[in-house]
Motif scaffolding. Structure first.
Motif, PDB file in Angstrom:
ATOM      1  N   THR A   1       3.568  -5.531  -5.581  1.00 11.76           N
ATOM      2  CA  THR A   1       4.736  -6.185  -4.982  1.00 11.76           C
ATOM      3  C   THR A   1       4.270  -7.443  -4.262  1.00 11.76           C
ATOM      4  O   THR A   1       3.312  -7.403  -3.479  1.00 11.76           O
TER       5      THR A   1
ATOM      6  N   GLU B   1       7.906  -7.850  -8.674  1.00 11.53           N
ATOM      7  CA  GLU B   1       7.413  -6.486  -8.857  1.00 11.53           C
ATOM      8  C   GLU B   1       6.787  -6.383 -10.238  1.00 11.53           C
ATOM      9  O   GLU B   1       7.389  -6.786 -11.240  1.00 11.53           O
TER      10      GLU B   1
ATOM     11  N   ARG C   1      10.568 -12.386  -4.344  1.00 11.65           N
ATOM     12  CA  ARG C   1       9.872 -11.098  -4.545  1.00 11.65           C
ATOM     13  C   ARG C   1       9.605 -10.895  -6.032  1.00 11.65           C
ATOM     14  O   ARG C   1      10.450 -11.180  -6.876  1.00 11.65           O
TER      15      ARG C   1
ATOM     16  N   ASN D   1      14.959  -0.990 -10.715  1.00 14.81           N
ATOM     17  CA  ASN D   1      13.580  -1.278 -10.332  1.00 14.81           C
ATOM     18  C   ASN D   1      12.651  -1.162 -11.543  1.00 14.81           C
ATOM     19  O   ASN D   1      13.072  -0.812 -12.657  1.00 14.81           O
TER      20      ASN D   1
ATOM     21  N   SER E   1       7.658  -6.494 -15.616  1.00 12.63           N
ATOM     22  CA  SER E   1       7.810  -7.088 -14.286  1.00 12.63           C
ATOM     23  C   SER E   1       9.189  -7.711 -14.177  1.00 12.63           C
ATOM     24  O   SER E   1       9.876  -7.946 -15.173  1.00 12.63           O
TER      25      SER E   1
ATOM     26  N   ALA F   1       8.658   3.923  -8.424  1.00 19.77           N
ATOM     27  CA  ALA F   1       9.006   2.635  -7.825  1.00 19.77           C
ATOM     28  C   ALA F   1       9.344   2.778  -6.349  1.00 19.77           C
ATOM     29  O   ALA F   1       9.282   1.806  -5.602  1.00 19.77           O
TER      30      ALA F   1
ATOM     31  N   GLN G   1       5.340  -1.331  -0.515  1.00 18.28           N
ATOM     32  CA  GLN G   1       5.337  -1.438  -1.966  1.00 18.28           C
ATOM     33  C   GLN G   1       5.573  -0.093  -2.643  1.00 18.28           C
ATOM     34  O   GLN G   1       5.616   0.946  -2.005  1.00 18.28           O
ATOM     35  N   ALA G   2       5.698  -0.133  -3.976  1.00 12.72           N
ATOM     36  CA  ALA G   2       5.920   1.069  -4.769  1.00 12.72           C
ATOM     37  C   ALA G   2       4.751   2.034  -4.625  1.00 12.72           C
ATOM     38  O   ALA G   2       3.607   1.633  -4.402  1.00 12.72           O
TER      39      ALA G   2
ATOM     40  N   ASP H   1      11.317 -10.581 -11.196  1.00 13.44           N
ATOM     41  CA  ASP H   1      11.248 -11.304  -9.940  1.00 13.44           C
ATOM     42  C   ASP H   1      12.662 -11.695  -9.520  1.00 13.44           C
ATOM     43  O   ASP H   1      13.595 -11.723 -10.329  1.00 13.44           O
TER      44      ASP H   1
END
Length: 958
Positions: free
Chosen positions: A510, A543, A541, A640, A570, A137, A130-131, A572
């Motif tokens: 994430t 974020e 996914r 991102n 966010s 990010a 993950q970030a 997806d």
């Protein structure tokens, strides 16, 4: 990867196998997902090759007869141990294809091909990391436990359709020892040693009369670690667990500990500094005059009164980290094995900065203010000055560093947590499935200490006296006088009133749900014996991102920090992917193997729409000793969460304003393009320290970037126990997501008049770009994220491994080199003046140096006894600066660093690794503050920053 060994020969066998694996770039796919275990590597020979026996990054296919197209380098566990680093991310910094980066938050990231860490995908056991935090990010590999790393696989192309479109530059995959058996404890210590004998900087310090800190021999920057791992089977052998616990601690190392960083160097190799001096400077806009405070309390014209702000800055932050986690597998039945991974890390650090300051804050002061002497009031407000009445007020920009108080520092705490839960197994004899869910979260808490509060400083200088002769605030309420016009007049009482703490909290998460099946189709090409292998899968996914500030920052009331607002966002994406390996011709004369590798990924982003990535590759092995490979990869990388939603904030850029001062570099017409009023031409106030305002941050309107990667290579074994891999790579990226450099925007606007560039420049009313922004008296250049033009990078990688018997052992030579053939950047689409070729160059237009050639060459003697020794040579080619012909910014000469390490077995269970990196104590090449990627007169990510590095570690295993 390695079988169990006992006795003294275990360490030797591990070393040989790991070194072979490191350069086995011709490996074939020998497992399913990348978390599977690879068997031990065997020496290459003219009749037997281990290329079909090692799992490689880059595919979810599960057939041993299909060889990988994309080039892969493997960093083995013994080579990692020999380097002696405490931190996981530092293990990678000597790879020629890599550059490590450190953000303002103190996090470290991996940058492949110099394309940016946001284009390098980091995996653990083949699954996404993950970030690294609210402002980063990119993944932070420090979450990975060093004590259980089996090897690190570095794939440098062709992975976007397999793992995700953000793998534009490639993939770094940490393969963990999930089948570890027994108990292992490793402890280590390291430190830096440097002989402070840089005469150039010492002369510069003496010329300015600076207090000299770093002299003679230093031994500092101590680091300590302990890693514990335990593993074994349970439930009658149906289950297995590998668990770990580890901690490391690093000591503070300030800039003042090294002679070459003891002051910020200007382009003329003299000590520069900050206009925010301990003895204050002033700018009176109504008089258009720069003044400073003399030692006798009088106001005199400004004369090179700068502060050495760097002495308190930390080059290496004091930090401590705690890691814990486990890898669990449980075989439910012959068709289902459950697996679980949990990784946790808590990282604490303290980042030291220089003392807080007034930062050019414009203040309103009454002519009868008690902070002014009678002579000062007469000079400013009298007939020869502004001709004001005692009750009138004037404006002054204050430049005063808080040398009477404590240095600023940031206490930062990061908590990173990652879990993977999955189920995998056989559907039939040749079809398999894998279903998993990954959740990763990184939270942060940051506290800044000893900073000035704007409103309180303004109150503390805007004073008068009441009818009783008492000092009171003009604004009302209680305050303390800040005697910035009196030498030695600042009191602790005033500092206590004006300083405070401030806070930032962040959160990044994430979520990944992944499922795929792999197996063989009932279809075979007539000229091949093996069927077509196929992978079909889907992935979802999401974020998320959030940053939260305290009220003073939201109000812009913290000096040295910009006004901020809470930001969250966010995105997806739902994806479907397919991958196929197609044997075309097998077992014919001059065609032992000819096969194709195909892949396609369909991505539907809720913010960026639908995107497609794909790959096509070909392998050709005419004889056992030679393999040819080539491939094409299309990637479409969506922005991102940080690029989209990072808070926009004001910062500084180093350089110069070509339209400032009495004799501007550019003409009146050219400067007018940058926003200079014709009536102000030749009178725009110059900045004495070369730091200017810029606005940085996210942009929710970004478009995706598209990248095409071509790789062509060959692998050959011309001699017994020799393996050579040569790979050509070519990467083109359009609509690059990045920032237009402030210097580029300013200069190219003046030269070309391009409207897209000129619109980024926001000068203040008097034309300046450097005075206080929040007050409205300063201008800035917008450098927020945008879609730029195109990048085109091209190069060749060379890997060589050769072993020869010498005495009672082997000498093994290894070379890992990378040649940059092209590094083209177009920072603004369609603007010729923003196009730069940066291979072998370093300038304000090329954001960090790119040597045309880098390599690591190693020679290891592995005895058949209890010891081995390795000597490494790290080489970085020269870089030139075409814009400068002399001085420290004219370029960087070729640099060589040498490392020596030894490995020893003590009985059957103890191994010791000790060594010295940079054994000659070579300093990093120095550049001015205008080109430095940090505040240390140096360049991050390539060269050894701190001198000789000594390390020792011991491992006990049962």
């Amino acid at each position: 990867m390695l079988k169990s060994f006992t006795g003294r020969n275990r360490l030797l066998a591990v070393a040989i196998a790991a070194t072979l694996a490191h350069f086995n770039t011709s490996a074939a796919i020998a497992g399913g997902a990348m978390e599977q275990t690879a068997p031990a590597a065997e020496p290459l020979s003219s009749t037997s090759e281990n290329v079909a026996e090692v799992v490689v990054t880059g595919s979810r296919l599960t057939r041993k007869d299909i060889e990988a197209v994309s080039p892969v380098s493997v960093l083995g566990e013994v080579e990692i141990a020999q380097r002696g680093y405490i931190r996981t991310e530092e293990m990678l910094m000597h790879m020629p294809q890599l550059r490590t980066e450190q953000s303002e938050s103190g996090r470290t990231f991996v940058n492949l091909r110099a394309l940016g860490s946001e284009r390098t995908l980091v995996l653990v056991n083949g699954r996404r990391l993950q970030a690294g935090g609210y402002g980063d990010a990119a993944p932070d590999p420090s979450l990975v436990p060093p004590g259980l790393i089996k090897n690190v696989e570095i794939l440098t192309g062709g992975a976007s359709s397999v793992y995700g479109a953000d793998a534009v530059a490639g993939v770094v995959n940490f393969v963990m020892d999930t089948e570890f058996e027994g108990f292992k404890i490793s402890t280590g210590a390291s430190a830096f040693q440097h002989d402070n004998d840089n005469t150039m900087v010492s002369r510069a310090m003496d010329a300015r009369g600076e207090e000299w800190y770093a002299k003679g021999n230093s031994f500092d920057g101590e680091q300590y670690k302990i890693d514990i791992a335990a593993g074994g089977k349970f439930a009658d052998g149906a289950g297995h667990i590998s668990a770990y616990l580890g901690a490391d601690k690093s000591a503070l190392l300030r800039m003042s500990a090294r002679d070459y960083t003891s002051c910020a160097l200007g382009s003329d190799a003299t000590c520069s500094g900050s206009f925010e001096a301990g003895r204050p400077n002033y700018y009176f806009p109504e008089l258009d005059a720069e003044m400073m405070l003399a030692n006798d309390g009088s106001l005199v014209p400004y004369d090179d009164n700068l502060a050495n702000w760097g002495n308190n800055l930390s080059m290496r932050h004091p930090a401590k980290r705690l890691r814990a986690g486990a890898f669990v597998n449980y075989e439910i039945n012959e068709h289902a094995t459950a697996y679980f991974e949990a990784n946790f890390m808590r990282a604490e650090s303290r980042n030291y900065y220089d003392e807080t300051a007034t930062f050019g804050m414009p203040a309103t002061i009454r002519c009868d203010s008690p902070i002014l002497s009678t002579a000062q009031a007469a000079e400013i407000c009298g007939a020869s000055g502004l001709n004001l009445a005692p009750t009138d007020s004037f404006t002054v920009n204050l430049y005063k560093r808080n040398v009477e108080g404590q240095a600023r520092y940031w206490d930062k705490v990061y908590n990173s947590f990652r879990t993977v839960t999955g189920l995998k197994g056989d559907i039939t004899s040749n079809w398999r499935y894998d279903v998993s869910f990954m959740y990763g979260n990184t939270t942060s808490s940051e506290q800044g200490t000893n900073v000035f509060v704007r409103s309180r400083v303004l109150n503390a200088v805007n004073l008068t006296r009441n009818g009783n002769g008492e000092i009171v605030c003009v604004s009302g309420g209680s305050c303390r006088p800040y005697m910035v016009f009196t030498p030695g007049g600042v009191t602790q009482d005033a500092l206590d009133y004006m300083t405070s703490d401030h806070y930032i909290d962040g959160d990044a998460s994430t979520y990944v749900a992944n499922a795929f099946v792999s197996g063989d189709l009932p279809l075979t090409i007539p000229s091949a014996a093996n069927p077509i292998a196929l992978v079909l899968g889907t992935e979802y996914r999401k974020e998320t991102f959030g940053t939260y500030f305290d009220d003073p920052q939201k109000q812009g009331d913290i000096l040295g920090r910009t006004q901020q607002q809470d930001t969250k966002g966010s995105y997806d994406v739902t994806e479907f992917f397919v991958e196929a390996a197609v044997p075309l011709v097998e077992n014919l004369p001059w065609v032992q193997n000819l096969s194709a590798e195909l892949g396609y990924r369909y991505s539907d982003y809720n913010l960026s729409g639908t995107q497609s990535t794909w790959k096509a590759g070909l392998n050709y092995r005419p004889i056992q000793q030679l393999k040819l490979r080539g491939g094409f990869n299309r990637a479409v990388r969506a922005p991102n969460v940080a690029e989209l939603f990072e808070p926009q904030s004001n910062g500084l850029w180093n350089g110069s304003d070509p339209c400032a001062g009495a004799t501007p570099l550019y003409s009146a017409e050219q400067c007018a393009r940058t926003g200079v009023d014709p009536g102000r031409y030749g009178s725009v106030t110059a900045n004495p320290v070369g730091q200017f305002n810029q606005l940085t941050g996210g942009n929710p309107n970004l478009d995706p970037e598209q990248a095409d990667t071509v790789t062509i290579g060959l692998v050959l074994s011309p001699l017994d126990r020799m393996n050579i891999a040569i790979d050509y790579w070519d990467i083109k990226i359009d609509d690059v997501i990045g920032t237009v450099g402030a210097s580029t925007a300013l200069n190219q606007c003046a030269l070309t008049g391009d409207a897209s560039l000129c619109s980024l420049i926001h000068r203040a009313a008097d034309g300046n770009l450097w005075l206080d922004l929040l007050s409205g008296s300063g201008g800035y250049i917008a450098a927020t994220n945008a879609n730029l033009g195109a990048w085109h990078y091209r190069g060749v990688d060379l890997n060589l491994d050769y072993a020869v018997p010498v005495g009672a052992g082997d000498v093994r030579f290894s070379l890992n080199g990378s040649r940059f053939l092209k590094k083209f950047q177009e920072n603004v689409k369609g603007v010729p003046g923003s196009r730069f070729s940066c291979e072998g160059l370093y300038s304000s237009n090329c954001n960090f140096p790119t040597p045309k050639w880098r390599h690591t060459f190693g020679a290891t003697y592995a005895s058949d006894s209890f010891w081995s020794a390795t000597l490494n040579w790290r080489y970085y080619g020269e870089v030139d600066n075409p814009a400068v012909t002399s001085g420290i910014d004219a370029g960087i000469n070729a640099q060589s660093f040498f490392d020596l390490s030894g490995t020893f077995s003590v009985g059957d269970n103890i191994s010791i690794v000790t060594g010295v990196n940079n054994i000659l104590d070579k300093e990093p090449p120095l550049v001015s503050l205008n080109l430095s990627t940090n505040y240390f007169n140096t360049v991050d990510g390539y060269y050894d920053m701190l001198g000789r590095f000594l390390h020792v570690s011991a491992t006990v295993k049962f």
